[in-house]
Scaffold this motif. Structure first.
Motif, PDB file in Angstrom:
ATOM      1  N   LEU A   1       0.834  -1.191   0.000  1.00 24.69           N
ATOM      2  CA  LEU A   1       0.000   0.000   0.000  1.00 24.69           C
ATOM      3  C   LEU A   1       0.879   1.254   0.000  1.00 24.69           C
ATOM      4  O   LEU A   1       2.002   1.252   0.506  1.00 24.69           O
ATOM      5  N   HIS A   2       0.330   2.335  -0.564  1.00 19.96           N
ATOM      6  CA  HIS A   2       0.980   3.638  -0.448  1.00 19.96           C
ATOM      7  C   HIS A   2       0.407   4.322   0.781  1.00 19.96           C
ATOM      8  O   HIS A   2      -0.803   4.595   0.846  1.00 19.96           O
ATOM      9  N   VAL A   3       1.247   4.571   1.770  1.00 20.64           N
ATOM     10  CA  VAL A   3       0.801   5.093   3.055  1.00 20.64           C
ATOM     11  C   VAL A   3       1.450   6.449   3.308  1.00 20.64           C
ATOM     12  O   VAL A   3       2.659   6.622   3.140  1.00 20.64           O
ATOM     13  N   GLU A   4       0.632   7.416   3.711  1.00 23.46           N
ATOM     14  CA  GLU A   4       1.115   8.703   4.181  1.00 23.46           C
ATOM     15  C   GLU A   4       0.486   8.955   5.547  1.00 23.46           C
ATOM     16  O   GLU A   4      -0.530   8.338   5.904  1.00 23.46           O
ATOM     17  N   VAL A   5       1.092   9.865   6.312  1.00 18.65           N
ATOM     18  CA  VAL A   5       0.629  10.089   7.683  1.00 18.65           C
ATOM     19  C   VAL A   5       0.548  11.585   7.955  1.00 18.65           C
ATOM     20  O   VAL A   5       1.459  12.338   7.606  1.00 18.65           O
ATOM     21  N   ALA A   6      -0.543  12.005   8.601  1.00 20.33           N
ATOM     22  CA  ALA A   6      -0.704  13.383   9.067  1.00 20.33           C
ATOM     23  C   ALA A   6      -0.702  13.368  10.595  1.00 20.33           C
ATOM     24  O   ALA A   6      -1.467  12.612  11.205  1.00 20.33           O
ATOM     25  N   ILE A   7       0.152  14.205  11.186  1.00 16.60           N
ATOM     26  CA  ILE A   7       0.346  14.216  12.635  1.00 16.60           C
ATOM     27  C   ILE A   7       0.111  15.623  13.159  1.00 16.60           C
ATOM     28  O   ILE A   7       0.579  16.609  12.581  1.00 16.60           O
ATOM     29  N   GLY A   8      -0.598  15.723  14.274  1.00 20.68           N
ATOM     30  CA  GLY A   8      -0.851  17.012  14.883  1.00 20.68           C
ATOM     31  C   GLY A   8       0.375  17.612  15.533  1.00 20.68           C
ATOM     32  O   GLY A   8       1.282  16.905  15.958  1.00 20.68           O
ATOM     33  N   GLY A   9       0.401  18.950  15.616  1.00 17.52           N
ATOM     34  CA  GLY A   9       1.500  19.655  16.273  1.00 17.52           C
ATOM     35  C   GLY A   9       2.608  20.023  15.303  1.00 17.52           C
ATOM     36  O   GLY A   9       2.572  19.694  14.111  1.00 17.52           O
ATOM     37  N   THR A  10       3.612  20.696  15.840  1.00 15.68           N
ATOM     38  CA  THR A  10       4.731  21.163  15.013  1.00 15.68           C
ATOM     39  C   THR A  10       6.083  20.683  15.515  1.00 15.68           C
ATOM     40  O   THR A  10       7.063  20.743  14.790  1.00 15.68           O
ATOM     41  N   ARG A  11       6.160  20.207  16.753  1.00 17.56           N
ATOM     42  CA  ARG A  11       7.451  19.808  17.317  1.00 17.56           C
ATOM     43  C   ARG A  11       7.911  18.474  16.741  1.00 17.56           C
ATOM     44  O   ARG A  11       7.091  17.595  16.465  1.00 17.56           O
ATOM     45  N   PRO A  12       9.218  18.309  16.594  1.00 18.49           N
ATOM     46  CA  PRO A  12       9.733  16.983  16.194  1.00 18.49           C
ATOM     47  C   PRO A  12       9.392  15.959  17.279  1.00 18.49           C
ATOM     48  O   PRO A  12       9.655  16.179  18.454  1.00 18.49           O
ATOM     49  N   GLU A  13       8.786  14.858  16.880  1.00  9.60           N
ATOM     50  CA  GLU A  13       8.389  13.834  17.833  1.00  9.60           C
ATOM     51  C   GLU A  13       8.776  12.464  17.297  1.00  9.60           C
ATOM     52  O   GLU A  13       8.966  12.296  16.080  1.00  9.60           O
TER      53      GLU A  13
END
Length: 377
Positions: free
Chosen positions: A31-43
């Motif tokens: 599968l082609h997977v992308e991810v959206a993550i909340g916030g701006t800090r590197p985690e």
């Protein structure tokens, strides 16, 4: 198939571990997977996913608070990502990501799968939060193509929502196997000398490291020596738990914060403890099962689904005295520790591998895409 995973935060935690494992399996299956993550800090989650070569998008306004203005901004930004990347499916994890994803998905005409890692309206949460969470889930139920629960207990709660039962599924968490970490095999007499315990948990509710700290103090007073223990994980209550350990006079306790290699740390201990006020299906327990550890955990519905009887683990009420008594029994019986660890490992191999979880999610995606067109908000 192109799938956009959406999660509220990229910090260290059970939902984040789930997303990391799921993305790994889905990518492995083509599968082609992308991810959206909340916030701006590197985690950590973003770092790990980028190391896998996955595109990671940031949604600055997405956080844990249900506040209208940040929620509007987060939904607007997610909608822009959806229209640019054109996924076939959105898969949301955790409450606020579930809100933004379902609204954005409805506006863009993209079906949404929502995995609940623990409802906020169940007992154990403050009454006002429970009421808001219940109202929110009821309002958004019509925008949910498929609702995924991590345990049968959570599924029973979900059935009270205005959502057809055919749209509610249970897919239990799974974790990747790590060769060489399952050391408590039949015939073993224990993993370390002296015996030590470990708890892996974010230092915040509903986790209860304080119960283990008080149990360790009771054990010391009864046995005349302290059980060494490590606490893996950080969070807002870390300083308070450090202070409690000092007040109790504990000398063999280590607070190690977030660690990169959990399996290696678990391998140094014989007993795994997880005390919580409520749980969905805790991934840290599955990691302990994978490691073949003797497990002591709160007597909760999700925990009993993972470890259903005393052949696999010890269930205790959320009380320091009961926990201390159980730990003392395990300290004094290497054979019991080995038997519990072997049984826990066998349950992991049968039910909680990453491949089993990934296969179930893929089947659910296919079913969701066959469903009716997405509703409009």
């Amino acid at each position: 198939m192109n799938v956009l995973q959406v999660i509220t935060k990229g910090e260290v935690g059970g939902a984040q571990s789930h997303v990391r494992t799921l993305c790994t399996v889905l990518q492995r299956r083509g599968l082609h997977v992308e991810v959206a993550i909340g916030g701006t800090r590197p985690e950590p989650l973003a770092t790990d996913l980028q190391a896998l070569g996955l595109p990671v998008h940031r949604i600055a306004a997405l956080g844990n608070r249900l506040h209208p203005l940040p929620l509007w901004r987060a939904t607007r930004d997610l909608l822009r990502i959806v229209r640019e990347r054109r996924p076939d499916l959105l898969h949301a994890h955790s409450a606020m990501a579930g809100v933004a994803a379902r609204i954005a998905g409805a506006l863009a005409g993209v079906p949404v799968v929502y995995t609940v890692h623990g409802f906020a309206f169940k007992p154990g949460h403050p009454p006002l939060r429970r009421a808001i969470a219940w109202a929110t889930e009821c309002l958004l139920a019509p925008l949910t193509r498929r609702l995924v629960c991590v345990s049968a207990h959570e599924q029973a709660l979900a059935r009270a929502l205005p959502l057809p039962r055919r749209c509610i599924s249970v897919i239990v968490n799974g974790v990747e196997d790590v060769p060489g970490t399952a050391l408590a095999l039949p015939g073993s007499t224990g993993r370390t000398d002296p015996v030590s315990a470990v708890m892996v948990a974010r230092m915040a509710p509903p986790k209860r490291p304080d119960l283990l700290l008080r149990a360790l103090a009771r054990l010391r007073d009864v046995r005349g020596e302290e059980l060494p223990a490590s606490f893996l994980g950080s969070g807002p209550d870390l300083a308070a738990h450090r202070a409690l350990a000092g007040q109790l006079g504990l000398k063999a306790v280590r607070f190690e914060g977030d660690v990169a290699d959990v399996p290696a740390h678990l391998a140094r201990h014989a007993i795994f403890v997880l005390m919580s006020d409520h749980e969905g299906l805790p991934i840290s327990l599955i990691e302990a099962m994978r490691a073949g550890m003797a497990i002591v955990a709160s007597d909760l519905p999700g925990v009993r689904e993972l470890l259903p009887d005393t052949d696999c683990a010890r269930h205790v009420p959320p009380e320091a005295g009961a926990l201390a008594d159980t730990l003392r029994q395990l300290i004094e019986s290497p054979a019991t520790r080995a038997r519990l660890g072997a049984a826990a490992r066998q349950r992991y191999e049968r039910h909680y591998t990453a491949e089993r979880m990934g296969g179930a999610v893929l089947a659910l995606y296919a079913d969701a895409l066959r469903g009716a067109s997405s509703p409009t908000p």
